[in-house]
Scaffold this active site. Structure first.
Site, PDB file in Angstrom:
ATOM      1  N   ARG A 153       0.816  -1.217   0.000  1.00 34.96           N
ATOM      2  CA  ARG A 153       0.000   0.000   0.000  1.00 34.96           C
ATOM      3  C   ARG A 153       0.849   1.266   0.000  1.00 34.96           C
ATOM      4  NH1 ARG A 153      -5.604  -1.272   3.197  1.00 34.96           N
ATOM      5  NH2 ARG A 153      -5.350  -3.505   3.478  1.00 34.96           N
ATOM      6  N   GLU A 167     -11.213  -7.359  -6.171  1.00 36.09           N
ATOM      7  CA  GLU A 167     -10.681  -8.458  -6.983  1.00 36.09           C
ATOM      8  C   GLU A 167     -11.514  -8.754  -8.234  1.00 36.09           C
ATOM      9  OE1 GLU A 167      -8.872  -8.402  -3.186  1.00 36.09           O
ATOM     10  OE2 GLU A 167     -11.010  -8.668  -3.627  1.00 36.09           O
TER      11      GLU A 167
END
Length: 621
Positions: A224, A526
């Site tokens: 991240r 996803e």
């Protein structure tokens, strides 16, 4: 000739849309020879009639029988079946089928109103409606602005927003994770004011926080924060070269401290936890690391080494994958835990969901990233990926009952234990990974034209499309149109009743099981990630339509009026109950992939860029 509604066919996507329109062979021939000149020149004499008939027969033969090379190549994977032994492609096209083959048809563009309960009522005139795509992109951009406005108003500088409580929370180490995870999304969307706000915060605060903050998770911080800084640096170079240098400086400072996770471990497997201020690291309380976490660091550290000309970062990260190469596996599949003390796997649990997923993703992505090393130093990564995908097809792929959705299950007790028909939403990364592994980012049409696809890769691409269908139906089967965190599937000998998603009109309501503890939705990316990749590779417009329906469901059920979006407690019930949490990946991944899904293919092309597991794009080296 007037347009007409056509039934959708997966065969259509292999052909040049600008060249092919569906017309029957009979109509083509009769129209071609219905002119007055032919009647005048040949119709008056017997020889003329005979020659005209001969020409008609010859042309009909050529149109019906002749096949282009791309047709011949694509025919090998038109029919897919799943058995207990795995996933196979079969050729079942006889002479009669070849004789009756029709010319390819134009795959049309859908609108949301054309779709109902998985029945496709298609309008070919909408295929290249640029204004509609721009409108959808703009709506995704507005969603990002709304999400950011809530974060900026109530949580600026915190890791995440609690939109209902209107406050921030630090759950990822206190490095302002939402800011950094969102930066490249704002850049891609051209939101210069937000980019300026985020850059100013990084300049004023991030270095000091890195230097004094304590405990962080190696994996989450790498994908991240480190990934977000490196991507922001790359995208901000050129016009904002001086400003973007702050991202690279912060990335190096952070990485220097994260390296302690590698150098403190007695094996090539890094510790999971790092104390940034002390430049020290330690194992998790149970002494284990997640397989996916230790093997999902390499894209980021490799790219940092490239930028600084310092090989230390990449070398430490790549030791992990080199070590994995030596470990025993089950048809390429690996357990979800590994010990940094022994360097060996712990337990036998095999799955592609949490703690296992991105190990398989990075095998192929790290190989793709290092273009000059694909056929020498890093060939072992491609070999490991291919072996693993064969293992997936042999051991984990099944079909549900009664409607035969293709899904990926789990082996909680290893290959000799029982099969579990459980599939995390996280597994929906796999369709995109399979497609990327098959074509290496090229379109399917181009890969076929260049004769680059093996039978195995065609099979993987076909499996990718089947799994994407299943992932979308995990959304469609619920009352909200949003997927649960985990789904189970009814299979022969193992079925559950009364645990459906709530949408009784869904064709697959009896195939998908959603247990009470699994009904939450975390705004995960996803599925839309795989839809983005599959649309880029297949050019099939249905992936845009599926993505649009998912976006509309997010807008309807997760949006918070005061700013931000919230995860949900139960996707099977309306009205919904919000969980008061906006994950950083909603801005960093979900909205980014949706925005790119409706954009032009030359923006971050997949044969030039590789996305890390947090959707931060890095250029292929």
């Amino acid at each position: 000739m007037s347009s007409r509604t056509l039934p959708y066919s997966s065969k259509d996507v292999d052909y040049d849309n600008a060249k092919f329109r569906y017309r029957s062979p009979f109509k083509v021939v009769t129209q071609a020879f219905s002119t007055n000149s032919i009647r005048h020149d040949c119709g008056r004499c017997g020889v003329g009639k005979f020659l005209m008939l001969l020409m008609i027969s010859g042309l009909t033969y050529l149109m019906v029988i002749h096949k282009s090379p791309s047709q011949l190549a694509s025919r090998r994977f038109l029919e897919n079946t799943t058995t207990g032994d795995g996933y196979h492609v079969k050729e079942r096209i006889g002479k009669i089928g070849r004789f009756l083959q029709k010319p390819p048809r134009l795959p049309p563009q859908f609108s949301p109103d054309d779709i109902k309960n998985s029945s496709w009522n298609l309008n070919p005139n909408k295929l290249y409606d640029k204004s509609e795509l721009m409108s959808r992109q703009n709506q995704v951009k507005e969603a990002f602005i709304h999400a950011w406005s809530g974060y900026r108003r109530y949580a600026m500088g915190y890791d995440e927003l609690m939109p209902l409580s209107q406050k921030g929370v630090d759950g990822l180490g206190g490095l302002g994770a939402t800011i950094i995870d969102s930066l490249d999304t704002a850049m891609i969307m051209g939101l210069n004011e937000i980019v300026s706000e985020a850059t100013t915060w990084v300049e004023k605060n991030l270095m000091e926080r890195i230097n004094r903050k304590g405990h962080v998770n190696l994996f989450e911080t790498t994908i991240r924060v480190l990934g977000g800084l490196l991507s922001a640096y790359h995208l901000g170079r050129g016009e904002h070269e001086v400003k973007s240098k702050v991202f690279l400086d912060a990335a190096k400072n952070l990485a220097d401290r994260l390296l302690s996770a590698f150098t403190s471990s007695p094996t090539p497997i890094p510790f999971s936890d790092v104390v940034l201020s002390e430049r020290s690291a330690h194992a998790a309380p149970d002494g284990l690391s997640s397989t996916s976490e230790v093997s999902t660091l390499q894209l980021e550290f490799n790219y940092l080494s490239k930028l600084y000309g310092d090989p230390r970062y990449g070398l430490e990260a790549m030791k992990v994958l080199e070590h994995f190469k030596t470990l025993p596996k089950v048809e390429g599949l690996v357990p979800i835990y590994i010990s940094p003390y022994s360097g060996q796997f712990s337990g036998e649990n095999i799955r592609l969901g949490s703690r296992g997923d991105s190990y398989y993703e990075y095998l192929i992505k790290v190989w793709i990233q290092q273009k000059d090393s694909r056929n020498n130093q890093l060939k072992y990564l491609h070999d490991m990926y291919e072996e693993a995908m064969k293992g997936v097809k042999h051991l984990l792929v099944r079909k549900s009952t009664p409607k035969e959705l293709v899904f990926i299950g789990e082996l909680p007790y290893g290959s000799k234990g029982s099969f579990s028909p459980k599939m995390d939403h996280l597994v929906c990364f796999l369709p995109g990974t399979l497609a990327l592994g098959a074509t290496k980012g090229l379109t399917k049409r181009k890969a076929i034209e260049l004769n680059l696809l093996t039978d195995e890769e065609l099979e993987n691409l076909s499996l990718a499309e089947d799994l994407a269908k299943t992932c979308f139906e995990m959304y469609s089967v619920t009352s909200t149109g949003l997927a649960p965190e985990i789904a189970y599937f009814n299979i022969e000998g193992n079925s559950e009743h009364g645990l459906d998603g709530g949408n009784k009109s869904s064709e697959y309501v009896n195939d998908i099981i959603i247990r009470p503890n699994d009904r939450h939705n975390l705004l995960r990316p996803e599925t839309v990630e795989s839809l983005f990749v599959l649309h880029r590779i297949t050019q099939d417009p249905k992936y845009r339509e599926w993505g649009w329906k998912i976006f509309q469901a997010f807008e309807k059920h997760t949006k918070v009026d005061s700013g931000g979006y919230s995860s949900l407690s139960d996707v099977t019930r309306i009205p919904t109950h919000k969980r008061d949490k906006m994950e950083t990946f909603f801005l960093g991944e979900t909205l980014k992939y949706l925005y790119l899904l409706f954009g032009d293919d030359d923006i971050l092309p997949l044969d030039k860029y590789v996305f890390n597991t947090e959707a931060h794009p890095f250029p292929i080296i």
